[in-house]
Design an enzyme around this catalytic site. Structure first.
Site, mmCIF file in Angstrom:
data_model
loop_
_atom_site.group_PDB
_atom_site.id
_atom_site.type_symbol
_atom_site.label_atom_id
_atom_site.label_comp_id
_atom_site.label_asym_id
_atom_site.label_seq_id
_atom_site.Cartn_x
_atom_site.Cartn_y
_atom_site.Cartn_z
ATOM 1 N N ASP A 89 0.869 -1.224 0.115
ATOM 2 C CA ASP A 89 -0.035 0.017 -0.025
ATOM 3 C C ASP A 89 0.790 1.162 0.105
ATOM 4 O O ASP A 89 2.093 1.344 0.601
ATOM 5 C CB ASP A 89 -0.705 0.135 1.266
ATOM 6 C CG ASP A 89 -2.186 0.983 1.024
ATOM 7 O OD1 ASP A 89 -2.319 1.381 -0.055
ATOM 8 O OD2 ASP A 89 -2.678 1.016 2.113
ATOM 9 N N ASN A 128 -10.604 -3.366 -6.261
ATOM 10 C CA ASN A 128 -9.692 -2.118 -7.042
ATOM 11 C C ASN A 128 -10.527 -1.900 -8.389
ATOM 12 O O ASN A 128 -9.898 -0.881 -8.925
ATOM 13 C CB ASN A 128 -8.167 -2.534 -7.405
ATOM 14 C CG ASN A 128 -7.345 -2.627 -5.997
ATOM 15 O OD1 ASN A 128 -6.655 -3.243 -5.725
ATOM 16 N ND2 ASN A 128 -7.738 -1.806 -4.862
HETATM 17 C C1 FPP Z 1 -2.038 0.242 -3.256
HETATM 18 O O1 FPP Z 1 -1.591 1.492 -3.072
HETATM 19 C C2 FPP Z 1 -1.478 -0.549 -4.469
HETATM 20 C C3 FPP Z 1 -2.154 -0.971 -5.510
HETATM 21 C C4 FPP Z 1 -3.706 -1.283 -5.402
HETATM 22 C C5 FPP Z 1 -1.689 -1.608 -6.536
HETATM 23 C C6 FPP Z 1 -0.190 -2.453 -6.145
HETATM 24 C C7 FPP Z 1 0.420 -2.672 -7.500
HETATM 25 C C8 FPP Z 1 1.570 -2.751 -7.595
HETATM 26 C C9 FPP Z 1 2.821 -2.638 -6.404
HETATM 27 C C10 FPP Z 1 2.484 -3.052 -8.873
HETATM 28 C C11 FPP Z 1 2.847 -4.475 -8.823
HETATM 29 C C12 FPP Z 1 2.908 -4.769 -10.385
HETATM 30 C C13 FPP Z 1 2.731 -5.788 -10.855
HETATM 31 C C14 FPP Z 1 2.849 -6.113 -12.301
HETATM 32 C C15 FPP Z 1 2.432 -7.034 -10.036
HETATM 33 P P1 FPP Z 1 -2.524 2.612 -3.331
HETATM 34 O O2 FPP Z 1 -2.828 2.886 -4.578
HETATM 35 O O3 FPP Z 1 -3.831 2.446 -2.708
HETATM 36 O O4 FPP Z 1 -1.999 3.667 -2.526
HETATM 37 P P2 FPP Z 1 -2.699 5.051 -1.751
HETATM 38 O O5 FPP Z 1 -3.115 4.188 -0.577
HETATM 39 O O6 FPP Z 1 -1.199 5.855 -1.534
HETATM 40 O O7 FPP Z 1 -3.519 5.669 -2.722
#
Ligand code: FPP
Length: 248
Positions: free
Chosen positions: A19, A67
């Protein structure tokens, strides 16, 4: 599923809620897509680090069944990130002996994304040094429902359904339960990740945003785990006497 205590203080199986990509990008005036790209880079680094420390399985939450509710542009960018991350990291992962498996509802993904996952799985299928399980279009509740559907389709009599039989229908049925769950980004919730499998995991919450998670944070999480005495509901050192339903 396994409830056996880990034989060493290094967790065999680590699960991560990655996250903080969005906030990491926002802090730099960049797009959320840039944050996810950096998150994929952090993942490639962490696979190497956890493998070096002796961890054998890493399960990461890359896209949840919830998501899809994000803006279309962000969802599309995560779907497109899979083939591009594959081009960037597949060869290094393969050379390092990493087997990559996807867990989740892959049929429901755009065809390019699903194809990229199937390709990664195929290329790395015989690797044995380390296993990376990527939860993608995955949700703990989805997993429980699909397990029920499988058992009903197979006409398994209700009286024959035990915890082990049920676990054998879940998406991670080939793998022992995670010993350690790490959630980055400062939030302290499970967000529908591995609801069944995390029953006895130690849980480490880190304020670090996922793209910044590197060796210092890996060491901190592993030290946290090493400081814990796992009891699985038993008392003191009696975890090896586990029988019947676990108590609190
Ligand atoms: C949560 O952070 C993250 C995600 C929903 C996506 C996770 C994906 C990756 C780390 C990339 C992995 C890639 C592959 C190809 C496996 P957020 O976007 O909710 O962060 P925030 O809470 O700061 O908004």
């Amino acid at each position: 599923m396994s409830s056996d205590p880990a034989p060493t203080t290094i967790p065999h199986h680590v699960a991560i809620v990655m996250d903080g990509n969005g906030r990491w990008a926002q802090q730099r005036g960049e797009s959320r897509t840039a944050g996810h790209k950096k998150g994929a880079e952090a993942l490639a680094t962490c696979v190497k680090l956890f493998a070096q420390k002796g961890v054998k399985i890493l399960t990461v939450y890359a896209f949840s069944t919830e998501n899809w509710r994000r803006p279309l542009a962000e969802v599309s960018s995560i779907m497109a990130l899979v083939p591009s991350a594959m081009r960037l990291y597949l060869s290094a992962l393969h050379q390092a002996g990493v087997k990559v498996k996807v867990v989740g509802n892959i049929q429901a993904l755009p065809s390019k994304t699903a194809h990229a996952w199937r390709h990664i799985e195929k290329v790395t299928a015989n690797n044995q040094a380390f296993t990376l399980l990527v939860a993608f279009n995955y949700g703990g509740r989805w997993d429980i429902v699909q397990a029920c559907q499988q058992l009903i389709t197979q006409q398994v009599p209700a009286a024959e359904i035990t915890e082990d039989i049920f676990a054998s229908a879940l998406a991670l049925h080939h793998y022992p339960d995670p010993d350690l769950l790490i959630r980055t980004g400062g939030e302290t919730r499970l967000s529908n990740f591995l609801l069944w499998q995390l029953a006895y995991a130690e849980i480490f919450f880190s304020p670090c945003l996922w793209p910044d998670f590197s060796e210092a944070e890996v060491n901190e999480a592993l030290s946290f785990y090493a400081s814990k005495q796992r009891r699985y509901g038993a008392l003191g050192d009696t975890a090896d006497t586990l029988s019947g339903a676990p108590s609190c």
